[in-house]
Design a protein around this motif. Structure first.
Motif, mmCIF file in Angstrom:
data_model
loop_
_atom_site.group_PDB
_atom_site.id
_atom_site.type_symbol
_atom_site.label_atom_id
_atom_site.label_comp_id
_atom_site.label_asym_id
_atom_site.label_seq_id
_atom_site.Cartn_x
_atom_site.Cartn_y
_atom_site.Cartn_z
ATOM 1 N N LYS A 78 -4.846 -23.634 16.853
ATOM 2 C CA LYS A 78 -4.793 -23.975 18.269
ATOM 3 C C LYS A 78 -5.041 -25.464 18.475
ATOM 4 C CE LYS A 78 -6.286 -19.331 19.569
ATOM 5 N NZ LYS A 78 -7.329 -18.510 20.252
ATOM 6 N N THR A 79 -4.720 -25.944 19.652
ATOM 7 C CA THR A 79 -4.795 -27.378 19.928
ATOM 8 C C THR A 79 -5.865 -27.698 20.958
ATOM 9 O OG1 THR A 79 -2.447 -27.720 19.425
ATOM 10 C CG2 THR A 79 -3.525 -29.383 20.792
ATOM 11 N N GLY A 131 -11.277 -20.381 22.445
ATOM 12 C CA GLY A 131 -10.644 -20.800 23.699
ATOM 13 C C GLY A 131 -11.479 -21.815 24.443
ATOM 14 N N GLU A 179 -8.880 -26.901 21.855
ATOM 15 C CA GLU A 179 -9.741 -26.007 22.634
ATOM 16 C C GLU A 179 -11.209 -26.314 22.348
ATOM 17 O OE1 GLU A 179 -6.756 -22.267 23.394
ATOM 18 O OE2 GLU A 179 -8.370 -22.000 21.942
ATOM 19 N N ARG A 207 -10.301 -24.203 14.037
ATOM 20 C CA ARG A 207 -9.431 -24.247 15.223
ATOM 21 C C ARG A 207 -8.375 -23.151 15.194
ATOM 22 N NH1 ARG A 207 -10.188 -28.040 18.784
ATOM 23 N NH2 ARG A 207 -11.393 -29.916 18.272
ATOM 24 N N ASN A 264 -11.422 -15.640 14.219
ATOM 25 C CA ASN A 264 -10.475 -16.530 14.875
ATOM 26 C C ASN A 264 -9.060 -16.204 14.414
ATOM 27 O OD1 ASN A 264 -10.077 -17.787 12.364
ATOM 28 N ND2 ASN A 264 -10.622 -19.828 13.073
ATOM 29 N N SER A 265 -8.109 -17.010 14.799
ATOM 30 C CA SER A 265 -6.700 -16.699 14.534
ATOM 31 C C SER A 265 -6.347 -16.694 13.054
ATOM 32 C CB SER A 265 -5.803 -17.700 15.268
ATOM 33 O OG SER A 265 -6.008 -17.620 16.662
#
Length: 378
Positions: A232-233, A240, A235, A229, A282-283
């Motif tokens: 992120k929350t 995304g 997604e 993830r 990813n992030s």
């Protein structure tokens, strides 16, 4: 193939392809459904149950080990609120990823890519390890099989000549003798020139053995999802909520008519498996947490594990998975959780590249779309 050997190959195929999403479509069939009939986008519940991710602030003093990235850990909402999965909005397919529940994990390092052929070869050369696919099946595993029918091998995706009913996965999977991580597409194939591709035909114990040798371990399912993830929350995808932002694919998945020969159009840049690091990370700096190959986690698979965690009313702290496996659709097979989907996942059949969804696999099973990555505690 001799008729007397067909039986054992069929049994081995059924056992091995209890991986990832094996029996789903046999249990919930739709009559005469073929891939070209429909292509779905994910449908989610109207009210999201996701709450914000809270990352840990503490960082390690030392630099990350080579090929790994730091995952801070923290508290997050785990699971999926997708109500259906491809195949013309077939309801209930993703129910094992519900309900969404709160989880906390400590920080850890994670391999930035799936383990590659090059990396696995170093392990084998150093230890002489022999994978499950290279081992002759035993009479203990298949007591009614003739001795001459017990032949080492693994399962390969084999496209069909034309459109087929998707209710029977045996139409596009075949057990091929002398197939293994060094011969991923059959005995005449090799990994020469594919050093940077993910290693495949890896059973759970094969992944576990590598991790131990490397001074690492396999991730828990919660660690895997937190990392995928990227902080992120809620997604749908690791990148995304849109499958193709600006019209561009972000992962190696299947486009075209599944599972037809030459049906994969390769719109994402690849027909079949791809080398690692072909798409943006990813992030957290992780590559291919969606698509390319399924990845083993350490957790036993239980269809109602999330329900059990949620009913406690507490944040699950570093959950290690259930104490035992539980798959009512296939109770005889001992399974652990897979994550991430593969190059064979398509909006027509299997959309498990959605970040909160789950796969499952019999622990001594392997196929040409199954690999792994490791983590390391501090």
């Amino acid at each position: 193939m001799k008729k007397k050997t067909y039986w054992i190959f069929a049994i081995l195929t059924i056992s091995i392809i209890s991986i990832a999403f094996g029996y789903t479509k046999l249990i919930h069939p739709k009559e005469n459904l073929v891939a070209m009939d429909c292509a779905e986008t994910a449908n989610t519940t109207a009210e999201s149950a996701f709450k914000p991710t809270i990352e840990n602030k503490k960082k390690p003093a030392n630099k990350a080990p080579q090929g790994m990235v730091w995952i801070p850990g923290g508290e997050f909402s785990m699971g999926s609120n997708v109500e259906d999965e491809s195949l013309c909005s077939l309801k209930g397919v993703t129910k094992d990823a519900a309900p969404i529940h709160r989880v906390y994990v400590d920080g850890y390092y994670m391999d930035e890519t799936e383990v590659t052929n090059e990396e696995y070869a170093k392990f084998v050369n150093a230890t002489g390890y022999v994978t499950v696919a290279e081992q002759k099946p035993t009479k203990e595993e298949f007591p009614t099989a003739a001795e001459e029918d017990l032949i080492a091998g693994s399962v390969i995706f084999t496209p069909t000549p034309s459109a087929v009913n998707l209710n029977n996965f045996l139409q596009w999977w075949n057990y091929i003798p002398q197939t293994d991580w060094k011969h991923p597409l059959g005995p005449q194939s090799s990994i020469k020139g594919k050093e940077k591709y993910p290693v495949v035909h890896i059973a759970y114990e094969d992944a576990e053995a590598y991790a131990k040798w490397a001074g690492k371990r396999l991730p828990t399912e919660a660690e895997w999802e937190f990392a995928a993830r990227g902080g992120k929350t809620g997604e749908i995808y690791a990148w995304g909520n849109v499958l193709k932002p600006k019209g561009k694919f972000q992962a190696n998945i299947y486009q075209g008519h599944f599972p037809i020969k030459d049906g994969d159009t390769g719109e994402d840049g690849f027909k079949g498996i791809a080398p690692v690091k072909q798409y943006a990370p990813n992030s957290y700096g992780l590559y291919d947490v969606a698509g390319n190959v399924w990845e083993w986690t350490n957790d036993w698979y239980s269809v109602d594990y999330y329900k059990t965690l949620n009913e406690s009313g507490k944040v699950a702290k570093n959950p290690q998975g259930p104490d035992a496996y539980n798959d009512p659709t296939d109770p005889s097979q001992i399974k652990r959780v897979h994550r991430g989907g593969s190059f064979l996942c398509t909006d027509q059949y299997c959309t498990r590249y959605m970040v909160g969804t789950r796969g499952k696999g019999e622990v001594r099973s392997a196929a040409n779309h199954l690999g792994f990555r490791c983590v390391k505690s501090i």
